[in-house]
Write a protein that holds these residues in place. Structure first.
Motif, PDB file in Angstrom:
ATOM      1  N   PHE A 164      13.167   7.137   1.716  1.00  0.00           N
ATOM      2  CA  PHE A 164      11.767   6.533   1.461  1.00  0.00           C
ATOM      3  C   PHE A 164      11.337   7.443   2.522  1.00  0.00           C
ATOM      4  N   LEU A 167      11.955  11.164   1.734  1.00  0.00           N
ATOM      5  CA  LEU A 167      10.809  12.034   1.049  1.00  0.00           C
ATOM      6  C   LEU A 167       9.539  11.577   0.852  1.00  0.00           C
ATOM      7  N   SER A 168       9.231  10.627   0.987  1.00  0.00           N
ATOM      8  CA  SER A 168       7.803  10.214   0.591  1.00  0.00           C
ATOM      9  C   SER A 168       6.845  10.657   2.091  1.00  0.00           C
ATOM     10  N   ALA A 189       6.203   8.037   3.697  1.00  0.00           N
ATOM     11  CA  ALA A 189       5.247   6.578   4.228  1.00  0.00           C
ATOM     12  C   ALA A 189       4.840   6.658   5.621  1.00  0.00           C
ATOM     13  N   PHE A 194      15.660   4.136  -4.654  1.00  0.00           N
ATOM     14  CA  PHE A 194      16.119   4.695  -3.299  1.00  0.00           C
ATOM     15  C   PHE A 194      17.407   5.194  -2.862  1.00  0.00           C
ATOM     16  N   SER A 201       6.096   1.592  -7.731  1.00  0.00           N
ATOM     17  CA  SER A 201       7.617   3.034  -8.144  1.00  0.00           C
ATOM     18  C   SER A 201       5.937   3.565  -8.509  1.00  0.00           C
ATOM     19  N   LYS A 212       3.738   4.002  -7.840  1.00  0.00           N
ATOM     20  CA  LYS A 212       2.509   5.055  -6.768  1.00  0.00           C
ATOM     21  C   LYS A 212       3.368   6.033  -6.261  1.00  0.00           C
ATOM     22  N   GLU A 213       4.527   5.428  -5.770  1.00  0.00           N
ATOM     23  CA  GLU A 213       6.081   6.558  -4.632  1.00  0.00           C
ATOM     24  C   GLU A 213       6.256   7.750  -5.971  1.00  0.00           C
ATOM     25  N   THR A 229       3.635   9.736  -5.670  1.00  0.00           N
ATOM     26  CA  THR A 229       3.349  10.492  -4.487  1.00  0.00           C
ATOM     27  C   THR A 229       4.850  11.627  -3.960  1.00  0.00           C
ATOM     28  N   LEU A 230       6.242  11.223  -5.023  1.00  0.00           N
ATOM     29  CA  LEU A 230       6.864  12.214  -4.484  1.00  0.00           C
ATOM     30  C   LEU A 230       7.266  13.428  -5.705  1.00  0.00           C
ATOM     31  N   LYS A 232       5.308  16.222  -3.527  1.00  0.00           N
ATOM     32  CA  LYS A 232       6.191  17.145  -2.731  1.00  0.00           C
ATOM     33  C   LYS A 232       7.442  18.616  -2.671  1.00  0.00           C
ATOM     34  N   CYS A 271      12.955  17.892  -0.312  1.00  0.00           N
ATOM     35  CA  CYS A 271      13.481  16.966  -0.631  1.00  0.00           C
ATOM     36  C   CYS A 271      14.941  16.727  -1.007  1.00  0.00           C
TER      37      CYS A 271
END
Length: 352
Positions: free
Chosen positions: A161, A164-165, A167, A230, A250, A252-253, A256-257, A260, A265
Motif C-alpha cells: 500500500f 504504490l500510493s 501514503a 492490496f 477505496s 480515494k486510493e 491516487t493510484l 502514479k 507501480c
C-alpha cells in the motif's frame, strides 16, 4: 567534504546533521560520501559510543535523494545517477551493518532517501511532526534505499500500500508499524540529545524515559481494508479490487493510484515480492542498484521528475499509460542482474 552535512563528536557521541534546509535536506552524492567517511572513521574509534543522525534546521529530516539535481544534470545521464545510487546504497548498507548504536531523529518530512538513512538505525525516533513516505511511484521511480527489504516486512500488505500510493504516515503510525522505535514530542528533542551526550552508554534508557504513548494510529482502522484490497502482487487485480469495493476509502486510493506511473507501480510490486525472500540486505542493495540504473533511463522517470518537481504542472504523461500496457518482458529487462564487473559492492570494512 561538504557543508551540507555538519559532522561533529562530543563526549562519546558522534553527530551527523543534515544541512540543506532549502532542499529539505535532500541527499547528494557528496553528502552520502561525507557521512560514510565519518561513519567508517567512528566505527573503529573507541571514544565514540553512539551516533545521532538528525537535521540542523528547517521543516524536515530528509526529503529524499536529490532527484531534481540528478534530472537537471542529465540523470537520465546514467553515469551521474549510478554514481549517486552507488554512494547512497553504500551509506544505507553501512548503517544497516553498523556495530555501534545509531539514533535517527525523524522529525518532520522523512521520505525516500530519508527513509533509507533512518530505517537501518538501531533506534528511530518519530515525533508529532513526522511524515514518512516512499512517494517514488509518483515520479516514475520505485521505493529504493532498501524499500524492497523494509516494506516487504511490514504487517500484512501495508508495505505494498505504501509503495504504490506514496501514503504519508504520521509519527503514531510509524510507531505502530515499527518504523519508529520511540515516539517523542518535538519539544523534548533538544533535551533528549543533551541527555544522550551526558550518558552515551545508556541511549536505550534515555530514549525510553523520554518516550510518550503515541495517539491512536489512523492506519490501524484501515489495515483490514489494506490487507484485502492490496492482497495481490498484480497491479491490475489491486485496481480491480479497489474499483469493486465502492467505499469512500477505496475510491480515494483508486484515484491516487491512477496518478502514479503504471510501470513504477509494477516495478514496486515485483521488488517487494522478491525482497521478502532476499537473503541479505547486501543482496537487496545489489538488486536495487541494477534496477535503479535502468529505471532512471526510462521515459517515466524523466517525465515524472519534470512534471512534479521541475515544471510542477503535475500532469505527467506516463508511457505505457495503463497497467495492462506494462508487460512481464519489460519488467524482466529492468530486473536483470548486472555483469559482475558493474555490480554494486558494499564497503570492504563491513565484511560482506
Amino acid at each position: 567534504m561538504t557543508d551540507d552535512v555538519l559532522i561533529s563528536a562530543e563526549r562519546g557521541v558522534a553527530r551527523l546533521r543534515l544541512n540543506r534546509p532549502k532542499a529539505i535536506h535532500a541527499l547528494t552524492t557528496e553528502m552520502c560520501e561525507a557521512m560514510s567517511e565519518a561513519l567508517l572513521r567512528w566505527r573503529t574509534d573507541s571514544n565514540i559510543q553512539c551516533v545521532v543522525i538528525d537535521h540542523a534546521e528547517g521543516r524536515g529530516f530528509c526529503a529524499g535523494g536529490d532527484v531534481v539535481m540528478l534530472a537537471k544534470s542529465g540523470a537520465g545521464d546514467a553515469h551521474k545517477a549510478k554514481e549517486f545510487f552507488f554512494a547512497e546504497y553504500r551509506l544505507n548498507h553501512l548503517l544497516f551493518t553498523y556495530d555501534k548504536p545509531t539514533i535517527a531523529i525523524m522529525d518532520g518530512i522523512t521520505m525516500g532517501g530519508g527513509v533509507g538513512i533512518s530505517q537501518p538505525c538501531t533506534l528511530r525516533v518519530a515525533t508529532e511532526n513526522t511524515r514518512l513516505a516512499m512517494p517514488e511511484t509518483g515520479i516514475g521511480l520505485f521505493p529504493d534505499v532498501g524499500g524492497g527489504w523494509y516494506l516487504s516486512r511490514l504487517p500484512g500488505r501495508v508495505g505494498q500500500f505504501m509503495a504504490l500510493s506514496g501514503a504519508r504516515l504520521d509519527g503514531a503510525e510509524c510507531a505502530y508499524l515499527g518504523l519508529a522505535t520511540h515516539y517523542i514530542p518535538n519539544a523534548s528533542l533538544g533535551e533528549l540529545v543533551e541527555r544522550i551526550v551526558k550518558a552515551p552508554d545508556r541511549v536505550q534508557g534515555t530514549l525510553g524515559a523520554a518516550a510518550e504513548t503515541p495517539p491512536e494510529p489512523k492506519i490501524a482502522g484501515n489495515q483490514a481494508l489494506i490487507n484485502r484490497l492490496f492482497a495481490s502482487d498484480r497491479l491490475e487485480e489491486i485496481l480491480a479490487a479497489l474499483e469493486a469495493d465502492e467505499s469512500e476509502w477505496s475510491e480515494k486510493e483508486l484515484l491516487t493510484l491512477r496518478t502514479k506511473s503504471p510501470l513504477s507501480c509494477k516495478v514496486s510490486l515485483r521488488l517487494l515480492a522478491e525482497g521478502a525472500d532476499r537473503a541479505s540486505f547486501a543482496d537487496e542493495m545489489r538488486a536495487e542498484y541494477a534496477l535503479a540504473g535502468r529505471v532512471v533511463r526510462t521515459h517515466d522517470f524523466k517525465e515524472g521528475v519534470h512534471a512534479l518537481l521541475i515544471d510542477k504542472h503535475n500532469q505527467p504523461q506516463w508511457n505505457p499509460p495503463i497497467a495492462e500496457g506494462v508487460s512481464d518482458d519489460m519488467l524482466d529487462e529492468l530486473f536483470a542482474p548486472l555483469p559482475k564487473s558493474e555490480q554494486w559492492t558494499p564497503f570492504p570494512e563491513t565484511g560482506e
